[in-house]
Design a protein around this motif. Structure first.
Motif, short mmCIF file in Angstrom:
data_model
loop_
_atom_site.label_atom_id
_atom_site.label_comp_id
_atom_site.label_asym_id
_atom_site.label_seq_id
_atom_site.Cartn_x
_atom_site.Cartn_y
_atom_site.Cartn_z
N ASN A 152 0.84 -1.21 0.00
CA ASN A 152 0.00 0.00 0.00
C ASN A 152 0.87 1.25 0.00
O ASN A 152 0.55 2.23 -0.67
CB ASN A 152 -0.94 0.01 1.21
CG ASN A 152 -2.10 -0.96 1.04
OD1 ASN A 152 -2.38 -1.43 -0.04
ND2 ASN A 152 -2.75 -1.25 2.15
N ARG A 153 1.95 1.23 0.75
CA ARG A 153 2.86 2.37 0.81
C ARG A 153 3.51 2.62 -0.56
O ARG A 153 3.62 3.76 -0.99
CB ARG A 153 3.94 2.15 1.88
CG ARG A 153 4.89 3.29 2.04
CD ARG A 153 4.20 4.52 2.60
NE ARG A 153 5.17 5.60 2.71
CZ ARG A 153 4.95 6.85 2.36
NH1 ARG A 153 3.75 7.21 1.93
NH2 ARG A 153 5.87 7.76 2.46
N SER A 205 -1.12 9.68 2.23
CA SER A 205 -0.07 8.78 2.69
C SER A 205 -0.45 8.13 4.02
O SER A 205 -0.30 6.92 4.20
CB SER A 205 1.24 9.55 2.85
OG SER A 205 2.23 8.73 3.39
N LYS A 206 -0.97 8.90 4.95
CA LYS A 206 -1.40 8.36 6.25
C LYS A 206 -2.56 7.39 6.11
O LYS A 206 -2.63 6.38 6.79
CB LYS A 206 -1.82 9.50 7.18
CG LYS A 206 -0.70 10.39 7.63
CD LYS A 206 -1.26 11.51 8.48
CE LYS A 206 -0.24 12.62 8.68
NZ LYS A 206 -0.83 13.76 9.37
N PHE A 207 -3.48 7.71 5.20
CA PHE A 207 -4.66 6.90 5.01
C PHE A 207 -4.34 5.48 4.58
O PHE A 207 -4.99 4.53 5.00
CB PHE A 207 -5.58 7.56 3.97
CG PHE A 207 -6.81 6.78 3.63
CD1 PHE A 207 -7.87 6.70 4.53
CD2 PHE A 207 -6.91 6.13 2.42
CE1 PHE A 207 -9.01 5.98 4.23
CE2 PHE A 207 -8.05 5.39 2.11
CZ PHE A 207 -9.09 5.33 3.01
N SER A 208 -3.31 5.32 3.76
CA SER A 208 -3.04 4.00 3.20
C SER A 208 -2.03 3.20 4.02
O SER A 208 -1.68 2.09 3.67
CB SER A 208 -2.53 4.14 1.76
OG SER A 208 -1.27 4.78 1.77
N GLU A 209 -1.55 3.75 5.14
CA GLU A 209 -0.58 3.02 5.96
C GLU A 209 -1.25 1.97 6.80
O GLU A 209 -2.37 1.96 7.10
CB GLU A 209 0.20 4.00 6.85
CG GLU A 209 1.12 4.87 6.03
CD GLU A 209 1.88 5.88 6.88
OE1 GLU A 209 1.63 6.00 8.09
OE2 GLU A 209 2.74 6.55 6.31
N THR A 211 0.96 4.30 -2.70
CA THR A 211 0.81 5.70 -2.31
C THR A 211 1.94 6.55 -2.86
O THR A 211 1.70 7.64 -3.36
CB THR A 211 0.76 5.82 -0.77
OG1 THR A 211 -0.37 5.09 -0.30
CG2 THR A 211 0.64 7.26 -0.33
N LYS A 254 -0.52 19.01 1.74
CA LYS A 254 -1.26 18.52 2.90
C LYS A 254 -2.15 17.34 2.48
O LYS A 254 -2.21 16.32 3.17
CB LYS A 254 -2.10 19.63 3.51
CG LYS A 254 -2.81 19.22 4.77
CD LYS A 254 -3.52 20.38 5.43
CE LYS A 254 -4.20 19.90 6.70
NZ LYS A 254 -4.91 20.98 7.38
N GLY A 285 -0.03 14.33 1.93
CA GLY A 285 0.40 13.81 3.22
C GLY A 285 -0.69 12.99 3.89
O GLY A 285 -0.44 11.93 4.47
N GLU A 286 -1.92 13.49 3.81
CA GLU A 286 -3.05 12.76 4.40
C GLU A 286 -3.31 11.47 3.64
O GLU A 286 -3.63 10.45 4.24
CB GLU A 286 -4.31 13.64 4.42
CG GLU A 286 -4.23 14.79 5.41
CD GLU A 286 -3.95 14.32 6.83
OE1 GLU A 286 -4.57 13.34 7.30
OE2 GLU A 286 -3.09 14.95 7.49
#
Length: 89
Positions: free
Chosen positions: A49-50, A85-89, A53, A79, A82-83
């Motif tokens: 996933n990363r 990126s966080k969503f798919s971690e 992304t 921004k 960045g979000e």
């Protein structure tokens, strides 16, 4: 790909994922604990996933690279990426 996550960096990540998958195959062959195997499967899913992304982020930056944006628009885009990126971690 941009300088933040070059083609080589993405390929290194994929090689690492390949090693993780081979490790899972070994774990199954050795009949290790289902819980331990599932933990490793979860790690591989997160890693892939990363990579996805990173590719989306790089492509977005590439596509928008020629589009003139204000400083505020650039900040909002960063921004948002960045979000994502966080969503798919």
């Amino acid at each position: 790909m941009n300088c933040t996550h070059s083609k080589e960096a993405v390929l290194r990540r994929l090689k690492k994922i390949e090693g993780q998958v081979k490790g899972i195959q070994r774990m199954i062959d050795e009949e290790q604990s289902c819980i331990d195997i599932l933990v490793q499967v979860t790690a591989v899913r997160a890693a892939i996933n990363r990579v996805g992304t990173i590719i989306v982020m790089n492509q977005t930056r590439k596509c928008l690279g020629d589009v003139p944006m204000t400083t505020e628009q650039e900040q909002v885009m960063e921004k948002l990426l960045g979000e994502l990126s966080k969503f798919s971690e």
